[in-house]
Design a protein around this motif. Structure first.
Motif, PDB file in Angstrom:
ATOM      1  N   GLY A 303       0.795  -1.222   0.000  1.00 30.74           N
ATOM      2  CA  GLY A 303       0.000   0.000   0.000  1.00 30.74           C
ATOM      3  C   GLY A 303       0.827   1.271   0.000  1.00 30.74           C
ATOM      4  N   GLY A 304       2.156   1.138  -0.026  1.00 30.45           N
ATOM      5  CA  GLY A 304       3.044   2.299  -0.072  1.00 30.45           C
ATOM      6  C   GLY A 304       3.948   2.386   1.143  1.00 30.45           C
ATOM      7  N   ILE A 305       5.257   2.540   0.915  1.00 33.83           N
ATOM      8  CA  ILE A 305       6.242   2.652   1.985  1.00 33.83           C
ATOM      9  C   ILE A 305       6.632   4.125   2.162  1.00 33.83           C
ATOM     10  CG2 ILE A 305       8.520   1.925   2.795  1.00 33.83           C
ATOM     11  CD1 ILE A 305       6.512  -0.361   2.506  1.00 33.83           C
ATOM     12  N   THR A 306       6.579   4.611   3.383  1.00 30.24           N
ATOM     13  CA  THR A 306       7.040   5.966   3.682  1.00 30.24           C
ATOM     14  C   THR A 306       8.545   6.052   3.450  1.00 30.24           C
ATOM     15  OG1 THR A 306       5.289   6.384   5.287  1.00 30.24           O
ATOM     16  CG2 THR A 306       7.297   7.691   5.512  1.00 30.24           C
ATOM     17  N   VAL A 307       8.974   7.109   2.745  1.00 27.84           N
ATOM     18  CA  VAL A 307      10.395   7.199   2.388  1.00 27.84           C
ATOM     19  C   VAL A 307      10.987   8.574   2.692  1.00 27.84           C
ATOM     20  CG1 VAL A 307      10.323   5.436   0.571  1.00 27.84           C
ATOM     21  CG2 VAL A 307       9.829   7.822   0.004  1.00 27.84           C
ATOM     22  N   ILE A 308      12.278   8.547   3.021  1.00 32.58           N
ATOM     23  CA  ILE A 308      13.122   9.743   3.045  1.00 32.58           C
ATOM     24  C   ILE A 308      13.993   9.621   1.804  1.00 32.58           C
ATOM     25  CG2 ILE A 308      14.901  11.012   4.301  1.00 32.58           C
ATOM     26  CD1 ILE A 308      13.921   9.532   6.862  1.00 32.58           C
ATOM     27  N   SER A 309      13.817  10.512   0.844  1.00 34.03           N
ATOM     28  CA  SER A 309      14.460  10.296  -0.450  1.00 34.03           C
ATOM     29  C   SER A 309      15.101  11.578  -0.964  1.00 34.03           C
ATOM     30  CB  SER A 309      13.432   9.793  -1.473  1.00 34.03           C
ATOM     31  OG  SER A 309      14.055   9.414  -2.678  1.00 34.03           O
ATOM     32  N   THR A 310      16.411  11.539  -1.182  1.00 35.61           N
ATOM     33  CA  THR A 310      17.065  12.706  -1.761  1.00 35.61           C
ATOM     34  C   THR A 310      16.576  12.905  -3.188  1.00 35.61           C
ATOM     35  OG1 THR A 310      19.201  13.827  -1.935  1.00 35.61           O
ATOM     36  CG2 THR A 310      19.089  11.596  -2.809  1.00 35.61           C
ATOM     37  N   ASP A 311      16.531  14.136  -3.630  1.00 34.12           N
ATOM     38  CA  ASP A 311      16.022  14.473  -4.953  1.00 34.12           C
ATOM     39  C   ASP A 311      17.175  14.374  -5.958  1.00 34.12           C
ATOM     40  OD1 ASP A 311      14.929  15.555  -7.238  1.00 34.12           O
ATOM     41  OD2 ASP A 311      13.833  17.135  -6.177  1.00 34.12           O
TER      42      ASP A 311
END
Length: 343
Positions: A303-311
């Protein structure tokens, strides 16, 4: 050389009088290539011939020839001289792009860089796969051949002596902020400690339903210490119970845990999802998950994983701006926090 070439030499010298002397030489050689007086594989006139024709010092001539080598227009062959390498000379820049590996994030960076520079630069891409010997070989073999060197490190060994061999203004260090380099160089980097600290602060509400925050930090990861520092800062300031472990441990996996993972191949995410299913715990309600770096799979998994993602697209755009500009840039790359059902 023919009398026609001698006449061209005088004309080019007059037209380029206001330019720097080494640029005069570069444009003179280019004019010979464009007018088909020199072809691919042909040898450039010797330094002595060029000194007589253009009345320039040996140092100026070498600077001009090396400028053409960096652009990939000519190549230097040891003890033989300089030879024409390519006919097309429409691009101003030649970029050496050295990455640790290719994945979806690195592809985003490359595509962004390519899209912003495709009309202005040739980009050669290499990979070192976290192997120092490969990294060293690629650096040494390509010194002096490019106008810019864009490099992602992530090696356990000290790479500063190698990086310092690249002229400082031609260095663009990306992703990991390497310290101890000489000169004024460019750096577009992830601030891992800052990113996790501020991302967790932004997730205070979502985290409030959990009893313990667990960081899964693999010690072999070069940036692990930076992530741990930011994680500890958050937990200390908010007095949030925490645990740091090097791998997923089924013994302490229980309801009320929220996990932060940043494994290279997302194996920890898969292990946590399997454990949640095995123990019949619902991800996002009884067990939480925050993962580093977004992918298409994380967008739909469970259903979707919360992420910290650099751009990484922004990183590629920033690198392109450095190449096209004339200022030294050292800045933190922006990071996105994407909230999904896993928390």
């Amino acid at each position: 050389m023919s009398s026609a070439v001698d006449a061209d030499t005088k004309q080019v010298k007059n037209e380029l009088h206001a330019k720097l002397k080494y640029e005069q030489l570069s444009e003179y050689i280019i004019s010979l290539i464009e007018s088909d007086q020199l072809h691919i594989g042909d040898q450039i006139p010797s330094l002595k011939q060029l000194q007589l024709q253009l009345r320039m010092s040996k140092e100026t001539l070498l600077k001009g020839l090396n400028h053409l080598v960096e652009k990939g227009i000519i190549e230097s062959i040891y003890r033989k001289g300089y030879f024409v390498r390519k006919k097309a000379i429409d691009h101003n820049f030649r970029i050496f792009l050295l990455l640790d590996k290719m994945n979806i994030m690195r592809e985003q960076l490359y595509r962004s860089l390519f899209d912003h520079l495709k009309e202005r630069a040739d980009i050669d891409i290499y990979f070192h796969h976290h192997n120092y010997q490969v990294f060293e070989k690629l650096i040494r073999e390509n010194l002096g051949k490019y106008t810019h060197y864009v490099i992602a490190t992530f090696l356990k060994e000290d790479v500063t002596p190698l990086l310092n061999q690249i002229p400082d203004k031609k260095r663009i260090i990306i992703d990991l902020h390497e310290k101890g380099l000489t000169g004024n160089y460019n750096s577009i980097y992830q601030d891992f400690g800052y990113d996790i600290y501020h991302s967790l602060l932004a997730l205070n509400h979502e985290l409030s339903k959990y009893k313990r925050l667990i960081l899964v930090a693999h010690p072999e990861a070069v940036h692990a210490r930076l992530v741990i520092d930011g994680f500890l800062r958050y937990c200390t300031e908010t007095q949030f119970p925490y645990l740091i472990q090097s791998e997923i441990d089924e013994k302490n996996f229980r309801k009320g845990n929220a996990y932060v993972t940043f494994s290279r191949y997302n194996t920890d995410d898969v292990a946590l999802i399997k454990l949640a299913r095995k123990k019949k715990l619902t991800l996002g309600k009884e067990v939480g998950l925050i993962s580093y770096n977004d992918t298409d799979v994380k967008e739909i998994l469970e259903g979707g994983i919360t992420v910290i993602s650099t751009d990484f697209e922004a990183m590629g755009r920033s690198v392109a701006e450095v190449v096209l500009g004339d200022q030294i840039v050292v800045k933190r790359n922006p990071t996105k926090l994407i909230k999904r059902k896993s928390l």
